[in-house]
Design a protein around this motif. Structure first.
Motif, PDB file in Angstrom:
ATOM      1  N   TYR A 130       0.825  -1.218   0.000  1.00  0.00           N
ATOM      2  CA  TYR A 130       0.000   0.000   0.000  1.00  0.00           C
ATOM      3  C   TYR A 130       0.860   1.269   0.000  1.00  0.00           C
ATOM      4  N   ASN A 133       2.300   2.362   3.208  1.00  0.00           N
ATOM      5  CA  ASN A 133       1.435   2.639   4.356  1.00  0.00           C
ATOM      6  C   ASN A 133       1.418   1.492   5.357  1.00  0.00           C
ATOM      7  N   ALA A 134       1.901   0.340   4.935  1.00  0.00           N
ATOM      8  CA  ALA A 134       2.031  -0.786   5.859  1.00  0.00           C
ATOM      9  C   ALA A 134       3.300  -1.538   5.502  1.00  0.00           C
ATOM     10  N   ILE A 266       0.625  10.666  -1.104  1.00  0.00           N
ATOM     11  CA  ILE A 266       1.207   9.504  -0.427  1.00  0.00           C
ATOM     12  C   ILE A 266       2.063   8.686  -1.387  1.00  0.00           C
ATOM     13  N   GLN A 267       1.630   8.636  -2.661  1.00  0.00           N
ATOM     14  CA  GLN A 267       2.379   7.867  -3.666  1.00  0.00           C
ATOM     15  C   GLN A 267       3.760   8.488  -3.910  1.00  0.00           C
TER      16      GLN A 267
ATOM     17  N   VAL B  12      -8.088  -1.526  -3.061  1.00  0.00           N
ATOM     18  CA  VAL B  12      -8.495  -0.349  -2.300  1.00  0.00           C
ATOM     19  C   VAL B  12      -8.235   0.887  -3.168  1.00  0.00           C
ATOM     20  N   TYR B  14      -7.246   4.355  -4.745  1.00  0.00           N
ATOM     21  CA  TYR B  14      -5.940   4.998  -4.519  1.00  0.00           C
ATOM     22  C   TYR B  14      -6.024   6.219  -3.610  1.00  0.00           C
ATOM     23  N   VAL B  16      -7.635   6.260  -0.777  1.00  0.00           N
ATOM     24  CA  VAL B  16      -7.802   5.828   0.613  1.00  0.00           C
ATOM     25  C   VAL B  16      -6.432   5.725   1.281  1.00  0.00           C
ATOM     26  N   ARG B  17      -6.326   6.291   2.458  1.00  0.00           N
ATOM     27  CA  ARG B  17      -5.085   6.148   3.219  1.00  0.00           C
ATOM     28  C   ARG B  17      -5.226   4.904   4.095  1.00  0.00           C
ATOM     29  N   VAL B  18      -4.550   3.863   3.686  1.00  0.00           N
ATOM     30  CA  VAL B  18      -4.718   2.563   4.326  1.00  0.00           C
ATOM     31  C   VAL B  18      -4.036   2.553   5.691  1.00  0.00           C
ATOM     32  N   VAL B  20      -3.026   0.238   9.314  1.00  0.00           N
ATOM     33  CA  VAL B  20      -2.802  -1.086   9.883  1.00  0.00           C
ATOM     34  C   VAL B  20      -3.724  -1.278  11.070  1.00  0.00           C
TER      35      VAL B  20
END
Lengths: 313, 250
Positions: A130, A133-134, A266-267, B12, B14, B16-18, B20
């Protein structure tokens, strides 16, 4: 003992620095013997470079005219033949490694661990998903080959000081002729390479034109920095594709990343978060780039950049 | 007329801030917006443009995923795919398993061109195209930014670290779409209505008779390390002073 084969990246004459980063990753695997494979038309000089890297135990060369260009379909069966004697096969997570390594993995009947960013053990690694993000911990089944691409920004390059023996190999495999190299168009420039530069000056959508993007090139030149760009700037045609930094472009880890007019999607951030110092110049104080910046300046880039260039002398 | 097969993955969205999950067992997916993987939209758009040039006939969209992925296949049909195939599989799928399933479908459909996105934006693996080409023993061209058909060959320009590279490959071939291959069209309401009548076959993954070896296990999810809070400077002089303190400019 763990036997690791690293597929060297090169341009036909010189070893790409990504290979030295793979060596560092491989050395973190406990009790590993590290072998670098150089597949080329004339591998000798490249092999000598690989052999001189600290931490390399052996170098294998495969000389074949078909290896003059890095065609995945041609290289993969040769790498698979070499891999018979190894438990792990690593390559860099660059456009070269991303192309060839999954083909190798499929021929070996395993999934690849993409963008390996940390080594926890011989069969346990960490990688981002992601867009970073993880971070997941991946455990590979013991007894099956581990194929991985190494996220080069996560590992320093191995230094000099090695003197590994170089051995010629000639895997006896049929090479396909269905894939043929036509041409390549590489930007010739005297600037530092984006993926290995200590300093990167990067421009975004706010530059608003290819003409204005010259501001970024000018400042980079003054600072001895490489030039990067956000996806928005590349999509808009302000900068060529090979300058794109981010999830789908290049992942970099310079000492200094200077982001000019980049909002910080974020990308994009996933491509720069290993930079030691991030500096952001943006007129929007709410831009997400400021959440990750070590030094932020809210201002109009068209005033700030010329002023900065002037003060740098 | 040549057939094109396009891969479609449900991911999901793009935007959306995923995040944990607090117990590190996965990421939060409940109630999150799902979409077609953006690179797969580019792949499909390219197939549509090839057909619009009169160089292809049928376009088949294929997804390996859960039952809900029918939504994404309906989007593909609304964009212009002629029919869709869902290979139904719940749970996490490894790249090699996806490639094997896609190969099983390709063996039935015999497409001359297969186009996938260069990576899925959820697991960021970027493996399916290369693996599928390997399993089919056919050419691969990843990260395509331009595709031309010349008789029984494809001439494809691809984005590489150093710039652009052009390859010529014999058909059938497997290619993956990069960002700048095209800009996907927007779906119009009448197309959504029409898409409801297009055929969408559902095949059980188990019926393909493939091994699902589960060779890689994800044992832990964690958020990325946060960067330390930075400072704001008020002007260029302060910025330069801060850079000098860090030894980044002389």
């Amino acid at each position: 003992m763990t036997q690791i084969l690293i597929v060297a990246e090169h341009d036909g004459t010189k070893l790409n620095p990504s290979t030295a980063r793979c060596v560092t990753a491989a050395r973190q695997v406990p009790d590993a013997k590290v072998t670098v494979a150089v597949l080329a038309a004339a591998p000798e000089a490249i092999a000598a470079e690989a052999a001189s890297l600290a931490g390399v135990d052996a170098v294998l060369t495969v000389a074949h005219p078909a290896n003059a260009q890095p065609l995945a379909a041609v290289l993969a069966p040769q790498i698979v033949a070499l891999a018979a004697d190894y438990s792990h096969v690593f390559g860099p997570s660059t456009s070269f490694g991303k192309d060839v390594m999954p083909r190798v993995a499929a021929l070996l009947g395993v999934s690849q661990i993409s963008d390996l960013m940390a080594v926890d053990g011989s069969h346990q690694f960490k990688r981002p998903i992601y867009a970073g993000n993880a971070i997941v911990t991946v455990v590979a089944t013991a007894g099956q080959k581990v194929v991985a691409t190494v996220r080069t920004a996560s590992f320093d390059a191995a230094g000099p000081g090695g003197s590994a023996p170089v051995t010629a190999a000639s895997p006896n495999v049929a090479l396909p002729t269905h894939t043929r190299f036509v041409s390549k168009a590489e930007a010739k420039s005297d600037r530092p390479d984006l993926q290995t530069a200590a300093k990167v000056v990067s421009g975004g959508r706010a530059l608003a034109s290819a003409e204005n993007f010259k501001l970024v090139f000018g400042l980079a030149e003054k600072m001895g920095a490489a030039v990067g760009a956000s996806r928005a700037a590349v999509d808009a045609g302000y900068a060529p594709n090979e300058l794109q930094v981010g999830q789908t472009g290049k992942i970099i880890a310079p000492q200094l990343y200077l982001a000019i007019g980049i909002s910080g999607a974020i990308q994009h951030l996933t491509g720069i978060k290993d930079a030691k110092t991030i500096v952001a110049i943006n007129k929007d104080a709410e831009a997400p780039i400021f959440e990750v910046a070590d030094i932020g300046l809210v201002g109009d880039l068209f005033q700030v950049v010329p002023e900065l260039e002037k003060l740098l002398g | 007329m040549r057939k094109i097969m396009v891969g479609v993955k449900r991911v999901v969205d793009y935007n959306v801030r995923v995040r944990v999950k607090p117990d590190n067992s996965g990421v939060v997916l409940d109630g999150v917006k799902m979409s077609v993987n953006p690179f797969d939209e580019i792949a499909l758009e390219e197939a549509l443009r090839i057909r619009e040039r009169g160089e292809a006939g049928e376009i088949v969209a294929v997804c390996i995923g859960p039952d809900d992925a029918q939504q994404q296949l309906r989007t593909a049909l609304a964009m212009g795919a002629d029919r869709a195939i869902l290979v139904k599989h719940d749970g996490l799928l490894e790249p090699i398993t996806v490639a094997r399933a896609l190969k099983a479908v390709a063996d039935r459909e015999s497409p001359e061109i297969i186009i996938l996105g260069k990576q899925a934006i959820d697991d960021d693996n970027s493996q399916a195209t290369q693996m599928l080409a390997a399993l089919l023993d056919r050419p691969q061209v990843t990260c395509a930014s331009k595709v031309e058909i010349k008789g029984q060959t494809l001439v494809v320009t691809r984005e590489v670290d150093a710039g652009l590279e052009t390859l010529e490959v014999d058909l059938p071939a497997v290619i993956s779409a990069d960002l700048r291959l095209n800009e996907p069209r927007y779906v119009k309401l009448p197309d959504i209505m029409k898409a409801k009548k297009k055929p969408l076959d559902v095949i059980e993954f188990a019926s393909l008779g493939l091994a699902d070896p589960g060779q890689l296990k994800i044992t832990h999810y964690e958020p990325p390390k946060a960067r330390a809070k930075g400072i704001m400077v008020k002007d260029v002089a302060e910025l330069l002073a801060a850079l000098k303190t860090k030894g980044l400019v002389s």
